[in-house]
Design an enzyme around this catalytic site. Structure first.
Site, short mmCIF file in Angstrom:
data_model
loop_
_atom_site.label_atom_id
_atom_site.label_comp_id
_atom_site.label_asym_id
_atom_site.label_seq_id
_atom_site.Cartn_x
_atom_site.Cartn_y
_atom_site.Cartn_z
N GLU A 1 46.92 40.20 46.56
CA GLU A 1 47.66 39.01 46.10
C GLU A 1 47.28 38.84 44.64
O GLU A 1 46.16 38.48 44.33
CB GLU A 1 47.25 37.83 46.98
CG GLU A 1 48.28 36.73 46.98
CD GLU A 1 48.06 35.78 45.82
OE1 GLU A 1 48.73 35.99 44.78
OE2 GLU A 1 47.22 34.88 45.93
N GLU B 1 50.57 36.95 32.09
CA GLU B 1 50.04 35.81 32.83
C GLU B 1 48.98 35.12 31.98
O GLU B 1 48.04 35.76 31.50
CB GLU B 1 49.42 36.29 34.14
CG GLU B 1 48.94 35.14 34.99
CD GLU B 1 48.39 35.57 36.33
OE1 GLU B 1 47.56 36.49 36.37
OE2 GLU B 1 48.79 34.97 37.35
N CYS C 1 48.16 31.24 40.84
CA CYS C 1 48.90 32.48 40.63
C CYS C 1 50.41 32.23 40.60
O CYS C 1 51.15 32.96 39.96
CB CYS C 1 48.52 33.51 41.66
SG CYS C 1 48.53 32.88 43.32
N LYS D 1 33.09 39.08 49.15
CA LYS D 1 32.49 38.89 47.83
C LYS D 1 33.30 37.85 47.06
O LYS D 1 34.41 38.10 46.62
CB LYS D 1 32.47 40.19 47.02
CG LYS D 1 31.50 40.05 45.84
CD LYS D 1 31.89 40.82 44.62
CE LYS D 1 32.88 40.19 43.72
NZ LYS D 1 32.47 38.97 43.00
#
Ligand code: NDP
Length: 498
Positions: A270, A401, A304, A195
């Site tokens: 991750e 983040e 990331c 997905k």
């Protein structure tokens, strides 16, 4: 909507049909439901993708399960699974320019990035994992019987594929991420339902067309586009999905980990990061300053491992922040199809709202603006490269983040505290150290709690090098020999010989 979108350069961009790849064929979503797709540089609708329901996911998982259990798949020579990946690599290579243009349209990143990074990386990763398919091996084990019954005991292990994999990918490197999940799954003998992110599914759909052209057996790779909480969640909850391979936010990763407990699914996660770029006083600043800029501004900060915390030893702090602010102020933002563009837009209205809010909060909490700071006016989700200066690690912008082109610089006044400052985060994905003193670099590298430490570089990823994080940055590793453990499990076979 024609399915062809005019953009500068090599012809119009073809939008693949918004359908689901299930059991080797394309299908509408149940009830014909769809989601609009927008160009983040213009905010214009450029197409639609299918919005898979739980019932659509069920059909995809059943197809993947049937293929996994089939004698044809179980008996396929490992080297022939590698050939499938090699054939796919050749097709991606053939269509790399078309795929790059589609990626730029859907994601917004500059075309030179799609061409020179996303596509070559995807091709390399397909080849890299293709090679692994024929390298599966277990081990021979000499046992230690507790009773001497005159027999000889021996054991060996074989690595078994975990079964049906549910791959869930984000929007920052859509094609590369899709390959990152599909290629190891196939190489190690699993089948997969993937997905992609609802924000950027188009190159994954085009990859699906190439998967059919490459002759993958029906059901080996299935693609279900749609919403995370619906299609993604159905994949996570399905008992026949034996493993979830996920890249995305820590919050979603935590939900997936909790939901996976029910069926004891294997997971590799991750997740997010708040990676430090550490510049020591002896660094070559001609390299370190552009290096720090690249660490945070590449892909508009939507990486990331982006170097979002800049820690600089006090003697060079002013020079580094001045240099970085100059680079930030000179970068050209625009459509990815404009050859002079260095930074594209952020992915969505939601993402630019989030970045704007985090920066505004940082400024309200006392961070000093050195460059950028507010969204550009006009159409498109453009946020300028932003450099903030802040003393201390307690600001929200130092801890959360951002996933945008925003860096917070902090001076290092006590060099004995560098590792402690670097590790003062809930994340542990990456870090870079810039210095001419390799002795200091290696000692510091050994003290940083994260998955990858770069020295005099940042954001170098390679399919041969393990990648993943510690703490809230995730569980497990992708790439390298570590991927073997993520997609297979050992089965021990023990025998008594006389
Ligand atoms: P998400 O983690 O929500 O999305 C990543 C993927 O997970 C998408 O395919 C998403 O689908 C899917 N998903 C969402 N909810 C579920 C669920 N309940 N079950 C299964 N799958 C689900 O990230 P966002 O796109 O919302 O981005 C938000 C933040 O996440 C960013 O600001 C950034 O901080 C971080 N992020 C980190 C990335 C990384 O590489 N580590 C990549 C992307 C984002 P859908 O897109 O349809 O919602």
């Amino acid at each position: 909507m024609t399915g062809l979108i005019e953009r500068p350069g090599n012809g119009a961009v073809r939008i693949p049909a918004g359908r689901l790849l299930i059991d080797g064929d394309w299908h509408e979503a149940e009830g014909g439901r769809s989601l609009p797709v927008f160009d983040p540089a213009t905010e214009e609708q450029i197409g639609a993708i299918a919005a898979a329901s739980a019932a659509d996911v069920e059909r995809a998982v059943q197809a993947a399960h049937r293929r996994f259990e089939s004698p044809a798949w179980q008996n396929m020579r490992p080297i022939d699974r590698g050939r499938l990946l090699e054939r796919l690599a050749l097709l991606v290579e053939r269509d790399a320019d078309e795929l790059a243009r589609l990626e730029t349209l859907d994601n917004g990143k500059p075309l030179w990035v799609s061409r020179n990074i996303d596509m070559p990386f995807s091709i390399d990763a397909l080849r890299y994992y293709g090679g692994w398919s024929s390298k599966l091996a277990g081990e021979y084990i000499a046992l230690n019987p507790l009773v001497d019954d005159g027999a000889t005991y021996r054991a060996y292990t074989e690595r078994r594929p975990v079964g049906v994999v549910g791959g869930i990918t984000p929007w920052n490197f859509p094609m590369g991420q899709a390959v990152q999940k599909i290629a190891p799954a196939i190489a190690f003998g699993c089948t997969i339902v993937l997905k992609p992110s609802e924000e950027a599914s188009l190159t994954t759909l085009r990859l699906g067309e190439l998967i059919l052209e490459a002759g993958f057996p029906a059901g080996a790779v299935n693609i279900v586009t749609g919403l995370g909480p619906e299609a993604g969640q159905a994949l996570v909850d399905h008992p026949l999905v034996r493993k979830i391979a996920f890249t995305g936010s820590t919050a979603t990763g935590q939900r997936i980990l909790a939901a996976s407990a029910r069926h004891m699914k294997r997971v590799s996660l991750e997740l997010g990061g708040k990676s430090p770029t550490i510049i020591l006083a002896d660094a070559d600043l001609d390299k370190a300053i552009p290096g720090a800029a690249n660490a945070i501004f590449a892909n508009s900060g939507q990486i990331c491992t982006a170097g979002s915390r800049l820690l600089v030893e006090a003697p060079v702090y002013d020079a580094v922040t001045r240099g970085l602010a100059e680079i930030a102020g000179s970068m050209r933002l625009g459509s990815g199809f404009d050859t002079s563009t260095q930074l594209g837009p952020l992915i969505s209205a939601r993402q630019i709202a989030r970045v704007s809010e985090l920066v505004a909060t940082g400024l309200a909490q006392g961070a000093e603006p050195l460059a950028g700071g507010t969204r550009l006016p006009g159409k498109g989700y453009f946020f300028p490269p932003t450099v903030l200066a802040g003393r201390g690690n307690d600001l929200a912008i130092a801890r959360e983040e951002v996933f945008g082109p925003v860096v917070l610089a902090t001076p290092i006044t006590d060099s004995r505290q560098i590792a402690a400052m670097a590790n003062d985060t809930v994340y542990g994905l990456g870090a870079s150290i810039w210095t001419r003193d390799l002795n200091r670099a290696h000692l510091l590298a050994s003290q940083i709690d994260c998955g990858t430490v770069w020295i005099n570089t940042h954001n170098v990823l390679d399919p041969a090098m393990p990648f993943g994080g510690t703490k809230l940055s995730g569980i497990g590793r992708e790439f390298g020999s570590e991927a073997l453990h993520a997609y297979t499990e050992p089965r021990a076979v023990c025998m008594r010989l006389e």
